[in-house]
Design a protein around this motif. Structure first.
Motif, short mmCIF file in Angstrom:
data_model
loop_
_atom_site.label_atom_id
_atom_site.label_comp_id
_atom_site.label_asym_id
_atom_site.label_seq_id
_atom_site.Cartn_x
_atom_site.Cartn_y
_atom_site.Cartn_z
N GLU A 1 37.47 11.62 7.68
CA GLU A 1 36.83 11.62 9.31
C GLU A 1 35.72 11.68 8.80
OE1 GLU A 1 39.13 8.61 10.47
OE2 GLU A 1 40.21 8.43 9.24
N CYS B 1 29.78 9.05 1.47
CA CYS B 1 30.80 8.00 2.83
C CYS B 1 29.38 7.81 3.61
CB CYS B 1 31.90 9.17 3.19
SG CYS B 1 32.72 7.51 4.26
N SER C 1 34.90 6.71 8.18
CA SER C 1 36.20 7.24 7.86
C SER C 1 35.83 6.16 6.07
CB SER C 1 37.57 6.66 8.04
OG SER C 1 37.58 5.12 8.24
N CYS C 2 35.91 7.15 5.04
CA CYS C 2 36.21 6.16 3.59
C CYS C 2 37.24 7.05 2.97
CB CYS C 2 34.76 7.53 2.60
SG CYS C 2 33.36 6.25 3.83
N PRO C 3 37.97 7.03 1.43
CA PRO C 3 38.73 6.98 0.92
C PRO C 3 38.18 8.54 0.54
CG PRO C 3 38.55 4.67 0.11
CD PRO C 3 37.54 5.18 1.22
N CYS D 1 36.35 15.69 0.01
CA CYS D 1 34.95 14.80 1.11
C CYS D 1 33.99 15.38 1.49
CB CYS D 1 35.90 15.48 2.72
SG CYS D 1 37.20 14.36 3.00
N THR E 1 42.29 10.84 3.32
CA THR E 1 40.77 9.65 4.02
C THR E 1 40.45 11.06 4.31
OG1 THR E 1 42.52 8.12 4.37
CG2 THR E 1 39.92 8.40 5.47
#
Length: 337
Positions: free
Chosen positions: A226, A198, A202-204, A214, A224
């Motif tokens: 963070e 990412c 923040s990214c999907p 993540c 999401t």
């Protein structure tokens, strides 16, 4: 603007970028030659200040990178340094050997003739033996390759037929290249593999049904990812620079980085005393004894003398008792008759 970019690779590498160009801070304790090779593996070179952009990044980085880091400046073989010229006779290892950048401060004012290389050391330039192992090194690269080295070609007669890449593989002359799908980036330590990536705060999240994941350094919030600010969490005992998915610690002069997060004092040159370590306490902290070694020696002497005296007394008691028993036996024999 100069920005700290993200680093989701497991290696100790942090990119500082501006306008598509980056300087990477690498926390590997290596000599000058090994640092050069490591930078090439990242599709870059050991830091040389050839452009105004790199010079601007370097000026910002100099104020944050506390420690000793190799840069791409070396004294030519068979030459002596010259204090009358800006680079003292040292030459950049890539690009224009002489360049135009003028160092702000050197740590010493002496001419040297033996092979030397240069480090950035606490905002100063220092001449060192090229075989020294420092806190790390600085590389120069394009932003798309910073800390990644994903353009690396692997030699193989079988090419992609052997399935060497974790995700995507491309055949090239005499070998193959590996790449990753969207949401992933090549692993710095193993370019054949991919790591979740990412490049923002923040990214999907990557989800399969209700299960989401993540990248390292991010936390899941709904669907999401963070970024975690490790600096706000107090991960470093000294200076700290946060980036998306990563962070890096630095120490002030007189201290060195231990276990990548803690600053410990540098032992003065010539110091040979080593404190004695006590057992680990209940809370898991290793205590260090401050009692002088001479005290321990006298304790051992007293213990030894006490032990010897105890043996002598016990021996004396046994012999005396045996003597009394013999006398009693003789008396009993005499009274029978």
């Amino acid at each position: 603007a100069v920005v700290i970019k993200n680093n989701n690779n497991s290696g100790p590498c942090l990119p500082v970028c501006s306008g598509g160009e980056c300087i990477t801070v690498n926390r590997d304790r290596v000599d000058f030659k090994t640092a050069e090779e490591a930078c090439r593996n990242q599709t870059g070179v050991l830091l040389t200040l050839q452009s105004q952009n790199h010079q601007r990044i370097f000026e910002v980085l100099t104020k944050q990178a506390f420690g000793n880091f190799w840069i791409g400046l070396r004294l030519p073989s068979g030459s002596c340094s010259d204090l009358s010229v800006p680079l003292r006779g040292y030459e950049w290892t890539s690009g224009d050997p002489n360049g135009t950048y003028v160092p702000s401060k050197w740590t010493a004012e002496a001419e040297l003739c033996s092979p030397r290389c240069v480090s950035l050391s606490y905002q100063r330039w220092e001449e060192r033996f090229c075989s020294d192992h420092l806190d790390g090194f600085l590389c120069r690269s394009e932003q798309k390759f910073a800390c990644r080295g994903e353009d690396r070609t692997f030699k193989s007669s079988a090419g992609c037929r052997s399935g060497p890449c974790e995700q995507q593989c491309t055949d090239v002359g005499g070998g193959f290249k590996c790449s990753c799908v969207r949401g992933y980036r090549t692993d710095l330590l193993d370019p054949r593999r991919c790591r979740q990536f990412c490049g923002e705060g923040s990214c999907p999240a990557l989800c399969e049904g209700e299960r989401c994941s993540c990248p390292d350094g991010f936390v899941l919030s709904g669907r999401t990812c963070e970024d975690v600010d490790e600096c706000e969490m107090g991960q470093c005992s000294g200076g700290c620079v946060n980036s998306f998915g990563s962070f890096m610690c630095f120490c002030p002069e007189g201290f060195r980085l231990h276990n990548e997060v803690r600053c410990v004092p540098v032992r003065p040159a010539g110091s040979s005393t080593t404190p004695a370590a006590e057992p680990v306490s209940k809370n898991g902290t290793l205590k260090v004894s401050t009692v002088p070694k001479g005290v321990f020696l006298w304790i051992w002497v007293v213990v030894a003398v006490t032990l010897v005296a105890s043996v002598v007394l016990i021996r004396f008691y046994v012999v005396k008792r045996q003597y009394r028993f013999t006398k009693l036996s003789d008396y009993q024999q005499n009274t029978k008759f």
